[in-house]
Design an enzyme around this catalytic site. Structure first.
Site, PDB file in Angstrom:
ATOM      1  N   TYR A 158      96.896  48.251  27.644  1.00  0.00           N
ATOM      2  CA  TYR A 158      96.855  47.409  26.439  1.00  0.00           C
ATOM      3  C   TYR A 158      96.258  46.040  26.779  1.00  0.00           C
ATOM      4  O   TYR A 158      95.435  45.503  26.026  1.00  0.00           O
ATOM      5  CB  TYR A 158      98.271  47.274  25.886  1.00  0.00           C
ATOM      6  CG  TYR A 158      98.384  46.543  24.566  1.00  0.00           C
ATOM      7  CD1 TYR A 158      98.269  47.225  23.353  1.00  0.00           C
ATOM      8  CD2 TYR A 158      98.634  45.171  24.514  1.00  0.00           C
ATOM      9  CE1 TYR A 158      98.391  46.557  22.136  1.00  0.00           C
ATOM     10  CE2 TYR A 158      98.758  44.491  23.306  1.00  0.00           C
ATOM     11  CZ  TYR A 158      98.638  45.196  22.127  1.00  0.00           C
ATOM     12  OH  TYR A 158      98.765  44.523  20.923  1.00  0.00           O
ATOM     13  N   LYS A 162      92.882  44.520  25.049  1.00  0.00           N
ATOM     14  CA  LYS A 162      92.877  43.309  24.222  1.00  0.00           C
ATOM     15  C   LYS A 162      92.026  42.204  24.852  1.00  0.00           C
ATOM     16  O   LYS A 162      91.420  41.406  24.125  1.00  0.00           O
ATOM     17  CB  LYS A 162      94.307  42.840  23.949  1.00  0.00           C
ATOM     18  CG  LYS A 162      95.101  43.816  23.064  1.00  0.00           C
ATOM     19  CD  LYS A 162      94.460  43.997  21.670  1.00  0.00           C
ATOM     20  CE  LYS A 162      95.345  44.789  20.720  1.00  0.00           C
ATOM     21  NZ  LYS A 162      94.771  44.918  19.357  1.00  0.00           N
TER      22      LYS A 162
HETATM   23  P1  NAD Z   1     101.609  48.598  12.976  1.00  0.00           P
HETATM   24  O1  NAD Z   1     101.911  49.792  13.810  1.00  0.00           O
HETATM   25  O2  NAD Z   1     102.588  48.164  11.955  1.00  0.00           O
HETATM   26  O3  NAD Z   1     100.198  48.764  12.272  1.00  0.00           O
HETATM   27  C1  NAD Z   1      99.111  49.339  12.934  1.00  0.00           C
HETATM   28  C2  NAD Z   1      98.383  50.268  11.980  1.00  0.00           C
HETATM   29  O4  NAD Z   1      97.228  50.802  12.651  1.00  0.00           O
HETATM   30  C3  NAD Z   1      99.242  51.460  11.531  1.00  0.00           C
HETATM   31  O5  NAD Z   1      99.215  51.579  10.123  1.00  0.00           O
HETATM   32  C4  NAD Z   1      98.577  52.646  12.208  1.00  0.00           C
HETATM   33  O6  NAD Z   1      98.674  53.852  11.466  1.00  0.00           O
HETATM   34  C5  NAD Z   1      97.129  52.166  12.328  1.00  0.00           C
HETATM   35  N1  NAD Z   1      96.419  52.877  13.383  1.00  0.00           N
HETATM   36  C6  NAD Z   1      96.791  53.049  14.673  1.00  0.00           C
HETATM   37  N2  NAD Z   1      95.881  53.785  15.329  1.00  0.00           N
HETATM   38  C7  NAD Z   1      94.908  54.082  14.432  1.00  0.00           C
HETATM   39  C8  NAD Z   1      93.712  54.828  14.522  1.00  0.00           C
HETATM   40  N3  NAD Z   1      93.327  55.429  15.643  1.00  0.00           N
HETATM   41  N4  NAD Z   1      92.940  54.935  13.410  1.00  0.00           N
HETATM   42  C9  NAD Z   1      93.336  54.362  12.242  1.00  0.00           C
HETATM   43  N5  NAD Z   1      94.470  53.634  12.115  1.00  0.00           N
HETATM   44  C10 NAD Z   1      95.248  53.511  13.193  1.00  0.00           C
HETATM   45  O7  NAD Z   1     101.372  47.440  14.026  1.00  0.00           O
HETATM   46  P2  NAD Z   1     100.890  45.909  13.885  1.00  0.00           P
HETATM   47  O8  NAD Z   1     101.789  45.143  14.776  1.00  0.00           O
HETATM   48  O9  NAD Z   1     100.706  45.485  12.494  1.00  0.00           O
HETATM   49  O10 NAD Z   1      99.486  46.018  14.632  1.00  0.00           O
HETATM   50  C11 NAD Z   1      98.287  45.470  14.114  1.00  0.00           C
HETATM   51  C12 NAD Z   1      97.496  44.885  15.270  1.00  0.00           C
HETATM   52  O11 NAD Z   1      98.209  43.766  15.788  1.00  0.00           O
HETATM   53  C13 NAD Z   1      97.278  45.823  16.441  1.00  0.00           C
HETATM   54  O12 NAD Z   1      95.927  45.716  16.891  1.00  0.00           O
HETATM   55  C14 NAD Z   1      98.215  45.312  17.495  1.00  0.00           C
HETATM   56  O13 NAD Z   1      97.776  45.595  18.799  1.00  0.00           O
HETATM   57  C15 NAD Z   1      98.197  43.825  17.195  1.00  0.00           C
HETATM   58  N6  NAD Z   1      99.313  43.053  17.732  1.00  0.00           N
HETATM   59  C16 NAD Z   1     100.587  43.269  17.292  1.00  0.00           C
HETATM   60  C17 NAD Z   1     101.627  42.518  17.834  1.00  0.00           C
HETATM   61  C18 NAD Z   1     103.059  42.704  17.377  1.00  0.00           C
HETATM   62  O14 NAD Z   1     103.962  42.135  18.012  1.00  0.00           O
HETATM   63  N7  NAD Z   1     103.315  43.419  16.319  1.00  0.00           N
HETATM   64  C19 NAD Z   1     101.363  41.564  18.821  1.00  0.00           C
HETATM   65  C20 NAD Z   1     100.064  41.389  19.248  1.00  0.00           C
HETATM   66  C21 NAD Z   1      99.040  42.133  18.691  1.00  0.00           C
END
Ligand code: NAD
Length: 254
Positions: A158, A162
């Protein structure tokens, strides 16, 4: 589509069915943008599209795995057909790794995490860019992570993916700035969403990071991440290009 102001812009939000992407889709729609929600999760995407519709906005869902070229092509084609163009692309869909140190990362974990978190944004940006270039404008916002800034926020796969998103964002910003395209990234710290760490006890999981995983601050709401994304996509951010913005209650400052 898509005039010069906010009203009626064509916006693609990947991962728009849940968490940060859902909050961003709702926020764009609330200001009058036309939103394409692209996600693996058909039910979640449909429910966000319906929520936007009930609030008087316009949205469409495209379902599929964004690491597949045919799905990417379908997303770009649907946006062009329904909105007449793409003014804003938010590459936000992503998955966590198992928080494994490098020696414990399997080929399958590495390939999947890199494919979804880094290759998928590459594929969709490549599909959309010709249309932004033809229009002479476009804003790309990528969701990177605190793990795009430091080595102590996730596992090796990861973290590498990123950091890759940060590099992709900077390259886009430099290469296309003379053609009216801006590219920026948000780096969320811990945020309450549906994202899950696929890990068990032992070599995998947050415990792998031990004492390095500290000082992360207050968990954000998805809406706080969405607000930063919407701002970076707006004309108000017209001279912000190549910025990598932590939204993390100061974690990156520690
Ligand atoms: P989440 O799991 O709630 O949402 C992610 C969405 O992406 C989901 O709806 C999932 O179905 C979709 N998804 C995953 N793989 C996919 C694919 N191959 N094709 C199409 N859709 C796909 O999580 P989130 O926290 O809202 O994540 C959004 C972004 O934020 C991500 O890139 C994640 O890495 C990043 N992020 C999240 C956090 C955190 O703490 N939540 C921290 C840093 C970065």
């Amino acid at each position: 589509m898509a005039g010069s102001g906010v009203d009626g812009r064509g916006v693609i939000v990947t991962g728009g069915a849940s968490g940060i992407g859902r909050a961003a889709a709702l926020a764009f729609a609330a200001q009058g943008d036309l939103v394409l929600v692209a996600d693996l999760d058909a039910e979640g995407a449909k429910s966000v599209v319906e929520e936007i519709g009930r609030a008087g906005g316009t949205a469409v869902a495209v379902t599929g795995d964004l690491s597949a070229q045919d799905v990417v092509d379908r997303v770009a084609a649907t946006a062009l057909e329904r909105f007449g163009g793409v003014d804003v692309l938010v590459n936000n869909a992503g998955i966590m790794d198992r928080m494994s140190a490098l020696a414990d990362v399997s080929d399958a974990e590495w390939e999947r995490v890199i494919r979804v978190n880094l290759t998928a944004p590459f594929l969709l940006t490549r599909a959309v860019l010709p249309h932004m270039l033809a229009a002479g404008r476009g804003a790309i916002v990528n969701t990177a992570s605190e793990a795009g800034l430091r080595g102590s926020a996730a596992g090796a796969a990861y973290t590498a993916s990123k950091h890759g998103v940060v590099g992709l964002t900077k390259s886009l910003a430099v290469m296309y700035r003379k053609q009216g395209i801006r590219a920026n990234a948000v780096c969320p710290g811990g945020t309450r969403t549906g994202i899950a760490v696929d890990a068990e006890q032992g070599a995998h999981g947050p415990a792998t990071l031990g004492p390095h995983f500290v000082n992360l601050g207050r968990l954000a709401r998805a809406e706080e991440q969405a607000a930063a994304i919407v701002f970076l996509a707006s004309d108000a951010a017209g001279n912000i290009n190549g910025a990598i913005l932590p939204v993390d209650d100061g974690w990156a400052a520690v």
